[in-house]
Motif scaffolding. Sequence first.
Motif, PDB file in Angstrom:
ATOM      1  N   ILE A   1       9.810   0.299  -4.655  1.00 43.69           N
ATOM      2  CA  ILE A   1      10.292   1.331  -5.954  1.00 43.69           C
ATOM      3  C   ILE A   1       9.675   0.987  -7.038  1.00 43.69           C
ATOM      4  O   ILE A   1       8.965   1.641  -7.631  1.00 43.69           O
ATOM      5  N   PRO A   2      10.085  -0.373  -7.242  1.00 43.14           N
ATOM      6  CA  PRO A   2       9.259  -0.639  -8.632  1.00 43.14           C
ATOM      7  C   PRO A   2       7.691  -0.858  -8.640  1.00 43.14           C
ATOM      8  O   PRO A   2       7.106  -0.322  -9.619  1.00 43.14           O
ATOM      9  N   LEU A   3       7.371  -1.248  -7.411  1.00 42.68           N
ATOM     10  CA  LEU A   3       5.972  -1.153  -7.284  1.00 42.68           C
ATOM     11  C   LEU A   3       5.342  -0.024  -7.287  1.00 42.68           C
ATOM     12  O   LEU A   3       4.269   0.498  -8.038  1.00 42.68           O
ATOM     13  N   THR A   4       5.747   1.329  -6.932  1.00 42.32           N
ATOM     14  CA  THR A   4       5.385   2.747  -7.218  1.00 42.32           C
ATOM     15  C   THR A   4       5.621   3.010  -8.585  1.00 42.32           C
ATOM     16  O   THR A   4       4.531   3.668  -8.917  1.00 42.32           O
ATOM     17  N   VAL A   5       6.593   2.605  -9.286  1.00 46.28           N
ATOM     18  CA  VAL A   5       6.585   2.831 -10.693  1.00 46.28           C
ATOM     19  C   VAL A   5       5.524   2.266 -11.361  1.00 46.28           C
ATOM     20  O   VAL A   5       5.069   2.747 -12.439  1.00 46.28           O
ATOM     21  N   TYR A   6       5.367   0.817 -11.124  1.00 49.81           N
ATOM     22  CA  TYR A   6       4.182   0.272 -11.810  1.00 49.81           C
ATOM     23  C   TYR A   6       3.032   0.811 -11.559  1.00 49.81           C
ATOM     24  O   TYR A   6       1.995   0.943 -12.701  1.00 49.81           O
ATOM     25  N   THR A   7       2.480   1.710 -10.725  1.00 52.17           N
ATOM     26  CA  THR A   7       1.298   2.108 -10.476  1.00 52.17           C
ATOM     27  C   THR A   7       0.942   3.267 -11.141  1.00 52.17           C
ATOM     28  O   THR A   7      -0.199   3.799 -11.542  1.00 52.17           O
ATOM     29  N   LEU A   8       2.081   3.820 -11.606  1.00 52.34           N
ATOM     30  CA  LEU A   8       1.936   5.174 -12.569  1.00 52.34           C
ATOM     31  C   LEU A   8       1.136   4.778 -13.998  1.00 52.34           C
ATOM     32  O   LEU A   8       0.520   5.674 -14.440  1.00 52.34           O
TER      33      LEU A   8
ATOM     34  N   LEU B   1       2.557  10.909  -6.668  1.00 47.53           N
ATOM     35  CA  LEU B   1       3.298  11.300  -8.127  1.00 47.53           C
ATOM     36  C   LEU B   1       2.456  11.595  -9.035  1.00 47.53           C
ATOM     37  O   LEU B   1       2.729  12.493  -9.906  1.00 47.53           O
ATOM     38  N   ALA B   2       1.392  10.621  -9.222  1.00 44.90           N
ATOM     39  CA  ALA B   2       0.714  10.868 -10.476  1.00 44.90           C
ATOM     40  C   ALA B   2      -0.332  12.141 -10.290  1.00 44.90           C
ATOM     41  O   ALA B   2      -0.716  12.657 -11.536  1.00 44.90           O
ATOM     42  N   LEU B   3      -0.723  12.501  -9.323  1.00 46.86           N
ATOM     43  CA  LEU B   3      -1.704  13.619  -9.344  1.00 46.86           C
ATOM     44  C   LEU B   3      -1.001  14.873 -10.129  1.00 46.86           C
ATOM     45  O   LEU B   3      -1.430  15.518 -10.979  1.00 46.86           O
TER      46      LEU B   3
ATOM     47  N   LEU C   1       0.883  -1.125  -0.044  1.00 48.25           N
ATOM     48  CA  LEU C   1      -0.088   0.128   0.073  1.00 48.25           C
ATOM     49  C   LEU C   1       0.880   1.342  -0.087  1.00 48.25           C
ATOM     50  O   LEU C   1       0.413   2.164  -0.490  1.00 48.25           O
ATOM     51  N   LEU C   2       2.171   1.264   0.703  1.00 44.79           N
ATOM     52  CA  LEU C   2       3.059   2.627   0.412  1.00 44.79           C
ATOM     53  C   LEU C   2       3.234   2.840  -0.844  1.00 44.79           C
ATOM     54  O   LEU C   2       3.007   3.949  -1.295  1.00 44.79           O
ATOM     55  N   PRO C   3       3.612   1.669  -1.696  1.00 44.96           N
ATOM     56  CA  PRO C   3       3.906   1.911  -3.080  1.00 44.96           C
ATOM     57  C   PRO C   3       2.710   2.834  -3.924  1.00 44.96           C
ATOM     58  O   PRO C   3       2.896   3.621  -4.841  1.00 44.96           O
ATOM     59  N   VAL C   4       1.287   2.448  -3.491  1.00 39.33           N
ATOM     60  CA  VAL C   4       0.238   2.813  -4.359  1.00 39.33           C
ATOM     61  C   VAL C   4      -0.060   4.312  -3.706  1.00 39.33           C
ATOM     62  O   VAL C   4      -0.287   5.162  -4.554  1.00 39.33           O
ATOM     63  N   LEU C   5       0.279   4.543  -2.493  1.00 42.04           N
ATOM     64  CA  LEU C   5       0.011   5.867  -1.886  1.00 42.04           C
ATOM     65  C   LEU C   5       1.290   6.872  -2.666  1.00 42.04           C
ATOM     66  O   LEU C   5       0.831   7.990  -3.189  1.00 42.04           O
TER      67      LEU C   5
END
Length: 238
Positions: A86-93, A36-38, A27-31
Amino acid sequence: MNRFFDIPSDLQHDWLGLIGLHLREALLPVLAGLLLALPLAQLCVRLRWLYPPVLWVTTVLYAIPSLAFFVVLIDYTGQTELTVMIPLTVYTLVVLVPAIVDGVRSVPQETLAAATAMGFGPVRRYVQVQLPIAVPAIIAGLRVATVSSISLVSVGMLIGNQGALGNLLHDAQIYNRPELAWNSVLTSAALAVLADAVLVVVRVWLTPWMPGGPSRRGSRGAGSRPDPAVPALEDAAR
């Protein structure tokens, strides 16, 4: 049944501890991805030429296998949770940026003109008018990103037991205990379903004007379908 929840000591967590670790790594990567996406999506809305290259870059990054991402990051972040997140954060974008852009672009021009006439600047208009109306699209993107992130955390088992519930898959092979693999799969699936349900509830709560949402004002006529721009502008004007 007791062996189902009998977690090997080498994982240094009990079953509930693994669940908490899994949720944190997912969930932290999604947050972080949402934060970042906003602003990135707003730039893509204001500068339309920027959207295609941003979408191309995020798609290319999403195409990189998670294991290859981990191998590159290990030299810098080590065998830690950060290497997984870090990769999970990038993937959410790749999911969140298009969802936000499409949601914001769906706001009627008349609504934007009304907000501007009320004295809203670009930032206030984006935060208080466009984003609330775009909530259904944003939540839809969050649902996909969250379920995907919960699933991908398990791959972290390949870099030093950083896969939370996924670590049970590794131990299932080492100790010849298939019930550990079932535990990992079923618990991860249950967490994904639960997280998705929570986001559905959040969407209903934030969008009372949509079908199935809570009644926002009792004075509306029976059978009427309120314009989502109206409550957004009313709340923003307060």
